[in-house]
Scaffold this motif. Structure first.
Motif, PDB file in Angstrom:
ATOM      1  N   ASN A  96      44.741 -45.157  20.769  1.00  0.00           N
ATOM      2  CA  ASN A  96      43.909 -44.200  20.041  1.00  0.00           C
ATOM      3  C   ASN A  96      42.618 -43.964  20.801  1.00  0.00           C
ATOM      4  OD1 ASN A  96      41.348 -44.215  18.025  1.00  0.00           O
ATOM      5  ND2 ASN A  96      42.964 -42.896  17.224  1.00  0.00           N
ATOM      6  N   GLY A  97      42.175 -42.708  20.795  1.00  0.00           N
ATOM      7  CA  GLY A  97      40.899 -42.387  21.418  1.00  0.00           C
ATOM      8  C   GLY A  97      40.101 -41.439  20.537  1.00  0.00           C
ATOM      9  N   HIS A  98      38.813 -41.715  20.400  1.00  0.00           N
ATOM     10  CA  HIS A  98      37.908 -40.846  19.643  1.00  0.00           C
ATOM     11  C   HIS A  98      37.226 -39.952  20.679  1.00  0.00           C
ATOM     12  CE1 HIS A  98      36.034 -39.798  15.917  1.00  0.00           C
ATOM     13  NE2 HIS A  98      34.827 -40.093  16.324  1.00  0.00           N
ATOM     14  N   VAL A  99      37.773 -38.751  20.822  1.00  0.00           N
ATOM     15  CA  VAL A  99      37.497 -37.920  21.992  1.00  0.00           C
ATOM     16  C   VAL A  99      36.686 -36.669  21.644  1.00  0.00           C
ATOM     17  CG1 VAL A  99      38.567 -36.620  23.880  1.00  0.00           C
ATOM     18  CG2 VAL A  99      39.659 -38.713  23.040  1.00  0.00           C
ATOM     19  N   LEU A 100      35.758 -36.328  22.521  1.00  0.00           N
ATOM     20  CA  LEU A 100      35.049 -35.054  22.453  1.00  0.00           C
ATOM     21  C   LEU A 100      35.570 -34.175  23.584  1.00  0.00           C
ATOM     22  CD1 LEU A 100      32.786 -33.295  21.227  1.00  0.00           C
ATOM     23  CD2 LEU A 100      31.231 -34.326  22.884  1.00  0.00           C
ATOM     24  N   PRO A 101      36.489 -33.247  23.273  1.00  0.00           N
ATOM     25  CA  PRO A 101      36.975 -32.363  24.338  1.00  0.00           C
ATOM     26  C   PRO A 101      35.846 -31.482  24.860  1.00  0.00           C
ATOM     27  CG  PRO A 101      38.416 -32.323  22.408  1.00  0.00           C
ATOM     28  CD  PRO A 101      37.137 -32.993  22.000  1.00  0.00           C
ATOM     29  N   TYR A 102      35.903 -31.138  26.123  1.00  0.00           N
ATOM     30  CA  TYR A 102      34.884 -30.287  26.717  1.00  0.00           C
ATOM     31  C   TYR A 102      34.885 -28.925  26.029  1.00  0.00           C
ATOM     32  CZ  TYR A 102      31.848 -28.301  30.248  1.00  0.00           C
ATOM     33  OH  TYR A 102      30.789 -27.727  30.884  1.00  0.00           O
ATOM     34  N   GLY A 103      33.723 -28.499  25.598  1.00  0.00           N
ATOM     35  CA  GLY A 103      33.617 -27.214  24.915  1.00  0.00           C
ATOM     36  C   GLY A 103      33.777 -27.305  23.416  1.00  0.00           C
ATOM     37  N   SER A 104      34.173 -28.473  22.927  1.00  0.00           N
ATOM     38  CA  SER A 104      34.321 -28.668  21.490  1.00  0.00           C
ATOM     39  C   SER A 104      33.018 -29.214  20.910  1.00  0.00           C
ATOM     40  CB  SER A 104      35.458 -29.641  21.202  1.00  0.00           C
ATOM     41  OG  SER A 104      35.506 -29.967  19.819  1.00  0.00           O
ATOM     42  N   GLY A 105      32.801 -28.948  19.650  1.00  0.00           N
ATOM     43  CA  GLY A 105      31.570 -29.395  19.028  1.00  0.00           C
ATOM     44  C   GLY A 105      31.676 -30.709  18.288  1.00  0.00           C
ATOM     45  N   ARG A 106      32.884 -31.282  18.265  1.00  0.00           N
ATOM     46  CA  ARG A 106      33.014 -32.515  17.488  1.00  0.00           C
ATOM     47  C   ARG A 106      34.074 -33.423  18.090  1.00  0.00           C
ATOM     48  NH1 ARG A 106      37.325 -32.366  13.758  1.00  0.00           N
ATOM     49  NH2 ARG A 106      38.492 -30.389  13.791  1.00  0.00           N
ATOM     50  N   TYR A 107      33.903 -34.699  17.792  1.00  0.00           N
ATOM     51  CA  TYR A 107      34.893 -35.692  18.182  1.00  0.00           C
ATOM     52  C   TYR A 107      36.083 -35.617  17.223  1.00  0.00           C
ATOM     53  CZ  TYR A 107      31.694 -38.200  21.296  1.00  0.00           C
ATOM     54  OH  TYR A 107      30.852 -38.556  22.318  1.00  0.00           O
ATOM     55  N   ARG A 108      37.245 -35.960  17.747  1.00  0.00           N
ATOM     56  CA  ARG A 108      38.421 -36.118  16.903  1.00  0.00           C
ATOM     57  C   ARG A 108      39.305 -37.203  17.480  1.00  0.00           C
ATOM     58  NH1 ARG A 108      43.276 -31.929  17.420  1.00  0.00           N
ATOM     59  NH2 ARG A 108      44.262 -33.887  16.867  1.00  0.00           N
ATOM     60  N   ASP A 109      40.185 -37.721  16.634  1.00  0.00           N
ATOM     61  CA  ASP A 109      41.085 -38.785  17.049  1.00  0.00           C
ATOM     62  C   ASP A 109      42.351 -38.217  17.681  1.00  0.00           C
ATOM     63  OD1 ASP A 109      40.155 -40.864  14.286  1.00  0.00           O
ATOM     64  OD2 ASP A 109      39.752 -41.209  16.415  1.00  0.00           O
ATOM     65  N   TYR A 110      42.732 -38.836  18.788  1.00  0.00           N
ATOM     66  CA  TYR A 110      43.990 -38.525  19.446  1.00  0.00           C
ATOM     67  C   TYR A 110      44.823 -39.802  19.539  1.00  0.00           C
ATOM     68  CZ  TYR A 110      41.996 -34.056  20.866  1.00  0.00           C
ATOM     69  OH  TYR A 110      41.438 -32.802  20.863  1.00  0.00           O
ATOM     70  N   TRP A 111      46.165 -39.619  19.491  1.00  0.00           N
ATOM     71  CA  TRP A 111      47.076 -40.754  19.504  1.00  0.00           C
ATOM     72  C   TRP A 111      48.111 -40.595  20.609  1.00  0.00           C
ATOM     73  CZ3 TRP A 111      46.484 -44.874  16.198  1.00  0.00           C
ATOM     74  CH2 TRP A 111      45.612 -44.697  15.125  1.00  0.00           C
ATOM     75  N   GLY A 112      48.486 -41.728  21.177  1.00  0.00           N
ATOM     76  CA  GLY A 112      49.609 -41.726  22.091  1.00  0.00           C
ATOM     77  C   GLY A 112      50.918 -41.723  21.326  1.00  0.00           C
ATOM     78  N   GLN A 113      52.018 -41.671  22.068  1.00  0.00           N
ATOM     79  CA  GLN A 113      53.333 -41.576  21.449  1.00  0.00           C
ATOM     80  C   GLN A 113      53.864 -42.935  21.005  1.00  0.00           C
ATOM     81  OE1 GLN A 113      52.786 -41.651  24.667  1.00  0.00           O
ATOM     82  NE2 GLN A 113      54.323 -43.023  25.538  1.00  0.00           N
ATOM     83  N   GLY A 114      53.234 -43.996  21.460  1.00  0.00           N
ATOM     84  CA  GLY A 114      53.645 -45.338  21.074  1.00  0.00           C
ATOM     85  C   GLY A 114      54.538 -45.982  22.115  1.00  0.00           C
ATOM     86  N   THR A 115      54.423 -47.291  22.223  1.00  0.00           N
ATOM     87  CA  THR A 115      55.274 -48.060  23.131  1.00  0.00           C
ATOM     88  C   THR A 115      55.751 -49.314  22.407  1.00  0.00           C
ATOM     89  OG1 THR A 115      55.421 -49.052  25.350  1.00  0.00           O
ATOM     90  CG2 THR A 115      53.322 -49.307  24.196  1.00  0.00           C
ATOM     91  N   GLN A 116      57.018 -49.621  22.548  1.00  0.00           N
ATOM     92  CA  GLN A 116      57.620 -50.732  21.820  1.00  0.00           C
ATOM     93  C   GLN A 116      57.328 -52.058  22.512  1.00  0.00           C
ATOM     94  OE1 GLN A 116      59.643 -50.726  18.835  1.00  0.00           O
ATOM     95  NE2 GLN A 116      59.297 -52.949  19.022  1.00  0.00           N
ATOM     96  N   VAL A 117      56.877 -53.017  21.726  1.00  0.00           N
ATOM     97  CA  VAL A 117      56.717 -54.393  22.179  1.00  0.00           C
ATOM     98  C   VAL A 117      57.608 -55.270  21.312  1.00  0.00           C
ATOM     99  CG1 VAL A 117      55.144 -56.353  22.351  1.00  0.00           C
ATOM    100  CG2 VAL A 117      54.378 -54.072  23.047  1.00  0.00           C
ATOM    101  N   THR A 118      58.502 -55.997  21.947  1.00  0.00           N
ATOM    102  CA  THR A 118      59.410 -56.887  21.233  1.00  0.00           C
ATOM    103  C   THR A 118      59.273 -58.299  21.788  1.00  0.00           C
ATOM    104  OG1 THR A 118      60.991 -55.088  20.881  1.00  0.00           O
ATOM    105  CG2 THR A 118      61.797 -57.337  20.559  1.00  0.00           C
ATOM    106  N   VAL A 119      58.994 -59.239  20.896  1.00  0.00           N
ATOM    107  CA  VAL A 119      58.822 -60.628  21.291  1.00  0.00           C
ATOM    108  C   VAL A 119      59.948 -61.445  20.662  1.00  0.00           C
ATOM    109  CG1 VAL A 119      57.266 -62.602  21.365  1.00  0.00           C
ATOM    110  CG2 VAL A 119      56.328 -60.278  21.336  1.00  0.00           C
ATOM    111  N   SER A 120      60.766 -62.037  21.494  1.00  0.00           N
ATOM    112  CA  SER A 120      61.901 -62.814  20.997  1.00  0.00           C
ATOM    113  C   SER A 120      61.499 -64.285  20.831  1.00  0.00           C
ATOM    114  CB  SER A 120      63.077 -62.689  21.944  1.00  0.00           C
ATOM    115  OG  SER A 120      62.742 -63.232  23.210  1.00  0.00           O
ATOM    116  N   SER A 121      62.115 -64.925  19.868  1.00  0.00           N
ATOM    117  CA  SER A 121      61.787 -66.339  19.591  1.00  0.00           C
ATOM    118  C   SER A 121      62.678 -67.284  20.380  1.00  0.00           C
ATOM    119  CB  SER A 121      61.940 -66.611  18.096  1.00  0.00           C
ATOM    120  OG  SER A 121      63.255 -66.302  17.687  1.00  0.00           O
TER     121      SER A 121
END
Length: 121
Positions: A96-121
């Motif tokens: 997640n990033g709280h980003v101010l795009p260039y030319g925009s007047g406000r910050y907004r949240d952007y999200w990645g697509q996600g990555t799987q982490v699996t931990v086996s016992s």
């Protein structure tokens, strides 16, 4: 258009380590906080760790002492080093990033697509 892209997930045995990375791209003026969240099956998305542009960090109690978040402001990247992994760390991890795009007047949240982490016992 701002995009966040994660990498570094995978399968690891309990006690092992993984490093997640996330890069923000697009016409970005600045990024305030960047962080990692995770969502396990049947559970709500939860904060794992967050870091401000000044380097202040905050961690979920469940990962303190095991995970370390870091960032490179000039490259718009954030990483999560995960050590001593446990089966309960298994989840999809989202950048997640709280980003101010260039030319925009406000910050907004952007999200990645996600990555799987699996931990086996």
């Amino acid at each position: 258009q701002v995009q966040l892209v994660e990498s570094g997930g995978g399968l690891v045995q309990a006690g092992g380590s993984l490093r997640l990375s996330c890069a923000a791209s697009g016409i970005i003026f600045s990024i305030n906080a960047m962080g990692w969240y995770r969502q396990a099956p049947g559970k709500q998305r939860e904060l794992v760790a967050v870091i401000t542009s000044g380097g202040s960090t905050n961690y979920a109690d469940s990962v303190k002492g095991r995970f370390t978040i870091s960032r490179e402001n000039a490259k718009h990247t954030v990483s999560l080093q995960m050590n001593s992994l446990k089966p309960e760390d298994t989840a999809i991890y989202y950048c997640n990033g709280h980003v101010l795009p260039y030319g925009s007047g406000r910050y907004r949240d952007y999200w990645g697509q996600g990555t799987q982490v699996t931990v086996s016992s």
